[in-house]
Write an enzyme that holds these catalytic residues in place. Structure first.
Site, PDB file in Angstrom:
ATOM      1  N   HIS A 426       1.007  -5.624 -23.904  1.00 30.02           N
ATOM      2  CA  HIS A 426       1.507  -6.264 -22.685  1.00 30.02           C
ATOM      3  C   HIS A 426       0.878  -7.639 -22.471  1.00 30.02           C
ATOM      4  O   HIS A 426       1.565  -8.627 -22.196  1.00 30.02           O
ATOM      5  CB  HIS A 426       1.230  -5.374 -21.465  1.00 30.02           C
ATOM      6  N   CYS A 757      -4.121 -33.465 -55.522  1.00 27.33           N
ATOM      7  CA  CYS A 757      -4.507 -32.554 -54.447  1.00 27.33           C
ATOM      8  C   CYS A 757      -5.942 -32.787 -54.005  1.00 27.33           C
ATOM      9  O   CYS A 757      -6.545 -31.943 -53.354  1.00 27.33           O
ATOM     10  CB  CYS A 757      -4.308 -31.094 -54.877  1.00 27.33           C
TER      11      CYS A 757
END
Length: 803
Positions: A426, A757
């Site tokens: 919830h 990279c």
């Protein structure tokens, strides 16, 4: 005519019937009619319609009294809200059912008993006529009653459901959403219970609840009835499944995360009058997953069927929020209800918003992040709903768990922290809808933050949310990527942490140029692979005990390594699918390997590990080859079992062509055959010999990626870990840049892909421009520099085209 009926069976209903039976019941009817033929299992039942609710109010003559009670409603005054809600609920509850309505409800229950047996157990669920709309979930606003048996208990539960249309949280929610209280009616669903009290249950989202990534299914589950997962009173197991390759017959379980699952809700066994009770879960059950892989995949397949059906009906992508249960008597799985997801599906996908923490310190407590925001304010620890009147706007709400009664204060909190709950509880659902940062499942948040005056709650650092003492500085970055043109040079990303992959994939990109295995091994495995393969050589009792605890549930310990590594890589591969994801095989140095659990029993001591036993040299060496084969098994699982063939593999620190050939053979022996199923194997260019002999390396590798950090180190002859010579380290040194230019030129001449990279393009815009001028195929960047560097590269390409 349906419009006149007081009771309608699910099989009579469809989505168009929301005005009569509410979203929940209409959806159940739609699914039973359309999806049972497609193999989805849904328990039978019927709806007590909105007409019945209106008939009750009219026959009892209480409408004017209700209007009077609501005339001075003030939802910001907690006492006022409580008083008005209590009065209306009492009015409805004490209004007698008209005899004909009572008879219809009982007659329908009798037919259900004919189908399932005498006094059959049912769930009695509310279904408001405005609920489950695309922008208003109404989740948990009204009541649900489980294990209801017999006519008297059924009528009692129905009356309570009708009254629950006016719970405090439902009144407050309707005011926030602009709904008129008396124009909303309530329908009730009466559905055969699935005996998940004897097995498991949970919640499914057909979209990632945090990032909005639409190709992932999130399944949560725990033992017993599903209310514990929905309410957040347990930390459930979590499973991610990838939709695209699931639909092609693969088994793409991207992640399995074990929850604490400390309690479960079952049918009550005492004489206290309660229908259900909560009991502890045995320790051995807590330590295993509540679903098998086959069950995870079955639920995922049903989820795609449900989502595809509702999307086709709507004419647009419609992610779903689904409840499921497993019957402990028959072992069958069932879908219990489904509604539209109402948070991520409403977001503007073109606006990228990121919160960045500008300060750092040790967190006071951690848990599961909900969303990716940061909030800060005074801390208010509240132990029960009775204390919420003390809560003030802008405070950090800290509590054990929330339920719908807490919503009036949740919407004014700067952040929320709970002890219990998972991503589908919830607190998580409501905080997402409200846009409030929330951390659930901390375990001890109420204790750790007791006495803390101010705190910063950060959900911006991945799946692990962190609470820091004090008000820390942070900034919010917003980018509209709608009109951002793609450059010719492919802009890829460096990604190490799988937890961030779904979020990072939303940034405009051309794939992943570097996915590091080191992060996954360090964070998710932590054990040296040889300590799993040759466990007998681990002689320290404490280390052995730790390994045994971490690998419990696995018949072969090395399967733990394969599973965790495969799941980490798969999550990155799925996030960027179908774009290339280049995975670099492990590149720990010997001192880093030694720091893994059990590593000291297998690693040599080296004076300079940076240029020692690392990369390709390990993979074929008898001292490590068996460990490398585990990496190969994990990559084979990602590509073959999960279907993520966009994953390419890259070999680091390959000193000679002969080493490259040996590694490729080891991989082929383990089923990773170059060219088979589209497999490409790349090589890092990070040693001067790689540049000098790049044409020879090009005969055995499919492409290259320049590692500028190591290439700089070895070109300039310095240890990049040494503070003494750190001032010399600079990728922009002419010697380094000349080698990079040669590598790019020769690779282009061979028709081989070549990218970079290393860190330099992320740190230095001029370095990125240099690479574009050299004709590099791709540049892989840190995520925080992708947008900025993309703009600069577009300008560079434009200038080059003009010259």
């Amino acid at each position: 005519m349906k419009d006149d009926k007081m009771v309608l069976w699910f099989d009579e209903l469809e989505l168009a019937d929301i005005p009569q039976v509410g979203g929940k019941n209409a959806s159940l009817g739609e699914m039973r009619r359309e999806l049972i033929p497609k193999g989805v299992s849904i328990p039978d039942g019927y709806a007590v319609t909105a007409n019945a609710y209106r008939y009750l109010l009219k026959s009892s003559g209480i409408v004017e009294q209700m209007k009077q009670i609501l005339s001075d409603l003030d939802t910001h005054d907690i006492e006022n809200l409580k008083s008005r809600g209590r009065q209306i609920r009492s009015l409805i509850y004490h209004s007698p059912f008209p005899k004909d309505l009572e008879d219809e409800i009982i007659a329908a229950y009798g037919k259900l008993c004919e189908e399932y047996g005498p006094n059959t157990d049912v769930a009695v669920r509310s279904s408001a006529t405005a609920e489950d709309l695309p922008d208003a979930s109404f989740a948990g606003q009204q009541e649900t009653y489980l294990n209801v048996t017999g006519k008297e208990d059924l009528l009692e539960a129905c009356k309570k459901c009708f009254a629950s249309l006016f719970t405090d949280r439902a009144i407050s929610y309707r005011v926030d959403k602009g709904f008129d209280h008396l124009s909303i009616a309530l329908s009730i669903g009466v559905q055969k219970m699935v005996r998940s009290d004897l097995a498991t249950s949970g919640v499914i989202f057909s979209i990632d609840t945090e990032s909005g990534f639409k190709d992932a299914i999130l399944i949560t589950g725990s033992y017993g009835l599903g209310e514990t997962v929905v309410q957040g009173s347990v930390n459930p197991d979590e499973f991610f499944v990838f939709k695209p390759t699931l639909k092609t017959g693969h088994r793409p379980i991207l992640q399995k995360k074990l929850g604490a699952k400390e309690i479960k809700m079952i049918y009550a066994t005492g004489d206290g009058g309660e229908a259900t009770e909560t009991v502890p879960v045995p320790q051995e059950d807590r330590e295993r997953f509540c679903l098998t892989d086959d069950e995870i995949l079955q639920l995922a397949r049903w989820t795609t069927i449900i989502e595809d059906h509702y999307s086709a009906e709507a004419g647009y992508f419609k992610p779903m929020d689904i409840e499921w249960g497993k019957d402990g008597r028959t072992g069958e799985l069932f879908i219990l209800q489904a509604r539209p997801e109402t948070v991520q599906s409403q977001k503007d996908v073109n606006v990228l918003e990121s919160y960045v923490l500008l300060e750092s310190r040790e967190p006071l407590v951690t848990g599961t992040s909900v969303g990716a925001k940061i909030g800060a304010g005074p801390v208010q620890v509240i132990k029960s709903v009775e204390e919420i009147r003390n809560f003030k706007k802008g405070e950090v709400l800290v509590t054990d768990m929330t339920d719908p009664d807490w919503e009036p204060v949740m919407k004014i909190a700067s952040a929320i922290v709970t002890n219990k709950g998972g991503r589908t509880c919830h607190a998580a659902i409501v905080s997402r809808e409200l846009g409030v940062p929330c951390i659930v499942g901390t375990g001890n948040g109420t204790k750790a933050l007791l006495g803390v005056t101010h705190a910063t709650v950060s959900c911006a650092e991945g799946e692990v949310g962190k609470v820091y003492e004090g008000i820390l500085k942070f900034e919010v970055q917003r980018i509209n990527a709608k009109n951002l043109t793609r450059p010719r040079t492919r802009i890829m990303m460096n990604v190490g942490n799988p937890e961030n992959a779904f979020t990072l994939a939303a940034i405009p990109n051309d794939g992943v140029g570097l996915a590091r295995l080191e992060f996954i091994i360090n964070q998710y495995i932590s054990i040296h692979p040889m300590a799993l393969i040759e466990f007998d050589k681990v002689t320290d009792a404490g280390v052995r005990s730790k390994i045994e605890t971490m690998t419990r549930g696995y018949n072969d310990r090395w399967d733990f390594f394969v599973d965790k590594l495969a799941q980490g890589v798969a999550k990155i591969g799925a996030a960027f699918w179908p774009k290339d994801v280049i995975v670099r095989m492990s590149d720990f140095k010997s001192n880093e390997y030694a720091n893994l659990i059990g590593g000291s029993f297998f690693e040599p001591h080296e004076e300079n590990p940076m240029i020692g036993f690392r990369g390709a040299s390990r993979y074929y060496d008898e001292k490590y080859r068996a460990a490398f084969t585990l990496e190969c098994e994990a990559m084979k699982k990602v590509r073959n079992d999960m279907g993520l063939t966009n994953v390419k593999l890259m070999i680091p620190f390959c000193r000679t062509v002969e080493e490259g050939e040996k590694v490729i053979k080891v991989m082929a022996d383990r089923g990773l055959v170059q060219g088979e199923n589209g497999l490409e194997i790349y090589m890092m260019v990070e040693i001067p010999s790689n540049v000098v002999l790049i044409e020879d390396f090009g005969k055995i590798f499919d492409g290259f990626s320049i590692g500028s950090n190591d290439l700089t180190q070895l070109t300039l002859g310095l240890d990049r870990d040494s503070a003494e010579v750190a001032h010399i380290f600079d990728e922009r040194n002419k010697a380094v840049m000349d080698l990079i230019r040669i590598a790019i030129t020769k690779s282009n001449n061979m028709g081989k892909k070549i990218g970079i990279c290393g860190q330099a393009p992320s740190d230095y815009p001029e370095f990125a421009r240099f690479l574009v001028e050299c004709g590099i195929d791709s540049i892989s960047l840190n995520s925080d520099t992708v947008i900025k560097t993309t703009v600069e590269i577009l300008e560079t390409e434009k200038a080059l085209n003009k010259s």
